[in-house]
Scaffold this motif. Sequence first.
Motif, short mmCIF file in Angstrom:
data_model
loop_
_atom_site.label_atom_id
_atom_site.label_comp_id
_atom_site.label_asym_id
_atom_site.label_seq_id
_atom_site.Cartn_x
_atom_site.Cartn_y
_atom_site.Cartn_z
N ALA A 68 -25.80 -39.38 -19.07
CA ALA A 68 -25.98 -37.90 -18.95
C ALA A 68 -24.34 -37.19 -18.77
CB ALA A 68 -27.21 -37.63 -17.82
N LEU A 69 -23.47 -38.34 -17.93
CA LEU A 69 -22.56 -37.64 -17.22
C LEU A 69 -21.12 -38.40 -18.52
CD1 LEU A 69 -22.26 -39.12 -14.00
CD2 LEU A 69 -22.02 -36.36 -14.74
N SER A 70 -21.80 -39.13 -19.60
CA SER A 70 -20.70 -39.47 -20.45
C SER A 70 -20.05 -38.01 -21.89
CB SER A 70 -20.96 -40.76 -21.06
OG SER A 70 -21.30 -40.17 -23.22
N GLY A 71 -19.39 -37.57 -21.87
CA GLY A 71 -18.98 -36.86 -22.52
C GLY A 71 -18.69 -35.60 -22.25
N VAL A 72 -18.46 -35.61 -21.04
CA VAL A 72 -19.13 -34.65 -19.48
C VAL A 72 -17.17 -33.97 -19.72
CG1 VAL A 72 -19.39 -33.83 -17.71
CG2 VAL A 72 -21.37 -34.43 -18.83
N ASP A 73 -16.96 -32.74 -19.39
CA ASP A 73 -14.89 -32.50 -18.94
C ASP A 73 -15.09 -32.04 -17.40
OD1 ASP A 73 -14.24 -32.58 -21.54
OD2 ASP A 73 -15.32 -30.76 -22.28
N VAL A 74 -16.20 -31.21 -17.34
CA VAL A 74 -16.21 -30.85 -15.83
C VAL A 74 -18.03 -30.83 -15.10
CG1 VAL A 74 -15.68 -28.89 -14.27
CG2 VAL A 74 -14.15 -29.43 -16.43
N VAL A 75 -17.22 -31.58 -13.94
CA VAL A 75 -18.70 -31.79 -13.39
C VAL A 75 -18.42 -30.98 -11.89
CG1 VAL A 75 -20.18 -33.67 -11.84
CG2 VAL A 75 -18.88 -34.28 -13.73
N LEU A 76 -19.66 -29.77 -12.04
CA LEU A 76 -20.17 -29.27 -10.39
C LEU A 76 -20.72 -30.40 -9.72
CD1 LEU A 76 -19.69 -25.69 -12.30
CD2 LEU A 76 -17.98 -26.91 -10.77
N ALA A 77 -20.73 -30.32 -9.20
CA ALA A 77 -21.57 -31.23 -8.34
C ALA A 77 -22.01 -30.66 -6.74
CB ALA A 77 -20.70 -33.48 -7.58
N SER A 78 -23.24 -30.58 -6.71
CA SER A 78 -23.68 -30.36 -5.82
C SER A 78 -25.31 -30.88 -4.81
CB SER A 78 -23.88 -28.23 -5.14
OG SER A 78 -24.40 -27.84 -6.66
N ALA A 79 -24.99 -31.50 -5.00
CA ALA A 79 -25.84 -32.81 -4.77
C ALA A 79 -26.10 -33.20 -3.47
CB ALA A 79 -26.36 -33.58 -5.98
N GLY A 80 -25.30 -33.00 -2.74
CA GLY A 80 -24.85 -34.00 -0.94
C GLY A 80 -24.16 -34.83 -1.50
N GLY A 81 -23.62 -35.43 -0.38
CA GLY A 81 -21.88 -36.47 0.14
C GLY A 81 -22.86 -37.57 -0.54
N SER A 82 -23.65 -38.60 -0.51
CA SER A 82 -24.06 -39.43 -0.97
C SER A 82 -24.48 -39.49 -2.42
CB SER A 82 -25.16 -40.66 -0.57
OG SER A 82 -26.36 -38.96 -0.63
N VAL A 83 -24.94 -38.44 -2.89
CA VAL A 83 -24.59 -38.85 -4.09
C VAL A 83 -23.22 -38.05 -4.76
CG1 VAL A 83 -26.01 -37.25 -6.41
CG2 VAL A 83 -27.26 -37.19 -4.43
N SER A 84 -22.72 -37.67 -4.54
CA SER A 84 -21.65 -37.37 -4.53
C SER A 84 -20.76 -38.70 -4.74
CB SER A 84 -20.54 -36.54 -3.93
OG SER A 84 -21.47 -34.88 -4.84
N ARG A 85 -20.72 -39.40 -3.90
CA ARG A 85 -19.84 -41.10 -2.99
C ARG A 85 -20.42 -41.54 -4.64
NH1 ARG A 85 -19.60 -39.34 1.67
NH2 ARG A 85 -21.81 -39.72 2.22
N GLN A 86 -21.74 -41.76 -4.66
CA GLN A 86 -21.94 -42.84 -6.45
C GLN A 86 -21.59 -41.89 -7.65
OE1 GLN A 86 -26.59 -42.98 -5.96
NE2 GLN A 86 -26.49 -44.25 -8.55
N TRP A 87 -22.15 -41.21 -8.34
CA TRP A 87 -21.37 -40.43 -9.18
C TRP A 87 -20.62 -39.64 -9.24
CZ3 TRP A 87 -25.11 -42.86 -12.28
CH2 TRP A 87 -26.04 -42.87 -12.35
N ALA A 88 -19.29 -39.27 -8.64
CA ALA A 88 -18.28 -38.29 -8.94
C ALA A 88 -17.50 -40.20 -9.14
CB ALA A 88 -17.86 -37.92 -7.42
N PRO A 89 -17.40 -41.21 -9.32
CA PRO A 89 -15.92 -41.98 -9.29
C PRO A 89 -16.57 -42.22 -10.57
CG PRO A 89 -17.00 -42.26 -7.54
CD PRO A 89 -17.87 -41.71 -7.81
N VAL A 90 -17.94 -42.76 -11.25
CA VAL A 90 -18.80 -42.78 -12.48
C VAL A 90 -18.02 -41.70 -13.84
CG1 VAL A 90 -20.84 -42.59 -14.00
CG2 VAL A 90 -20.61 -43.90 -11.87
N ALA A 91 -18.21 -40.73 -13.09
CA ALA A 91 -17.89 -39.27 -13.77
C ALA A 91 -16.72 -39.53 -14.23
CB ALA A 91 -18.46 -37.78 -13.23
N VAL A 92 -15.04 -39.58 -13.24
CA VAL A 92 -13.77 -40.02 -13.44
C VAL A 92 -13.81 -40.56 -14.37
CG1 VAL A 92 -11.52 -40.09 -12.85
CG2 VAL A 92 -13.42 -38.18 -11.24
N GLU A 93 -14.35 -41.79 -14.28
CA GLU A 93 -13.73 -42.96 -14.81
C GLU A 93 -14.32 -42.72 -16.58
OE1 GLU A 93 -13.18 -46.80 -15.93
OE2 GLU A 93 -12.85 -45.92 -14.10
N GLN A 94 -14.93 -41.82 -16.60
CA GLN A 94 -15.84 -41.15 -17.88
C GLN A 94 -14.77 -40.62 -18.45
OE1 GLN A 94 -19.50 -42.83 -19.43
NE2 GLN A 94 -19.74 -41.24 -17.79
#
Length: 342
Positions: A68-94
């Motif tokens: 779901a994060l593949s091909g995304v240019d900007v993620v506006l994250a507002s799902a809490g710290g643990s969700v950001s810690r898990q998914w922000a690096p995945v989004a940046v990697e992509q």
Amino acid sequence: MTFASAAIPPTVAILGATGAVGQELLTLLEERSFPLKQLRLLASPRSAGQTVAFKGQTLTVEPVSAEALSGVDVVLASAGGSVSRQWAPVAVEQGAVVIDNSSAFRMDPAVPLVVPEVNPQAALTHQGIIANPNCTTILLTLALAPLAALRPLRRVVVSTYQSASGAGARAMEELRQLSRTVLDGGEARSEVLPHSLAFNLFLHNSPLQANGYCEEELKMLNETRKIMQLPELSLSATCVRVPVLRAHSEAVNIEFEAPLSVAEARAALAQAPGVELIEDFEANRFPMPTDVTGRDPVAVGRIRQDLSHPQALELWLCGDQIRKGAALNAVQIAELLLEAAR
Ligand code: NAP
């Protein structure tokens, strides 16, 4: 790294799209005609399949995943710290830039902490993640920055009056329901917040530290220092949750290195970006949460000389913390990136 000009208009994902901040992000993207190639709404599997109206279209909420994060240019994250810690690096990697509303990365030296009216240049130094400051800190720095430009700050003492919305959509609903319960003569038992807010208030319930301050109070100290690049700034905060549905207020005492007149401070705040003066001493009319609910500016008023200190001023401010304290600040950061890429 800023933002690839090839990605204009960008594909944007809101992570936490069903929450209080996520819903406001949706409103703002529409209101501000943010350029979009595609908008993806992501949340937990609990709300997958929910539909949301956006610009006349119906969008479906998807569970967050690497796909779901593949091909995304900007993620506006507002799902809490643990969700950001898990998914922000995945989004940046992509290849995405993540603008994160949680506290997960705010104090990471490699992550800029940005209030666009105060330190916009910091956004352009990001390495994939940009942190949005804590809501109370954003509101405070909007008032402090124009004054600090006139006289160096020595010490800030702030008390906050934080609404239910600061704890999310469920806390707002709990305040509505428990207020009805109390008015009907029932007993208010809270499940979302640690105590009932109905006709009550309590000290902010973030974890207490050994020094007696809670995390929310220390965020105000540490984040203000980082945003304003004042690592030695003295700041003491007391954070209180109050039975207001939406928009936070703050009573602020500011001591300067040299005297600053009320007139100078008022003139600077009247012109400051993102600030609105609501100040009528004759009518005894100053900012209230209802003045700023659903609006962009932070309202400041009752600027006065501190009678106990010749180099200190007192002021009062209110700001819609879901908006300027979270969603609007994040969208403004995204706009800065777009501007830089054009
Ligand atoms: P909220 O109303 O409780 O919303 C939380 C959102 O996160 C919902 O969309 C929820 O989706 C999603 N979520 C929860 N767990 C998830 C998971 N495991 N995977 C994917 N999505 C998940 O909270 P909020 O007030 O909007 O706050 C969100 C973040 O912004 C927090 O980090 C908060 O500290 C920060 N913040 C809030 C404010 C404010 O004024 N409220 C201000 C500044 C910063 P479901 O519907 O599927 O559960």
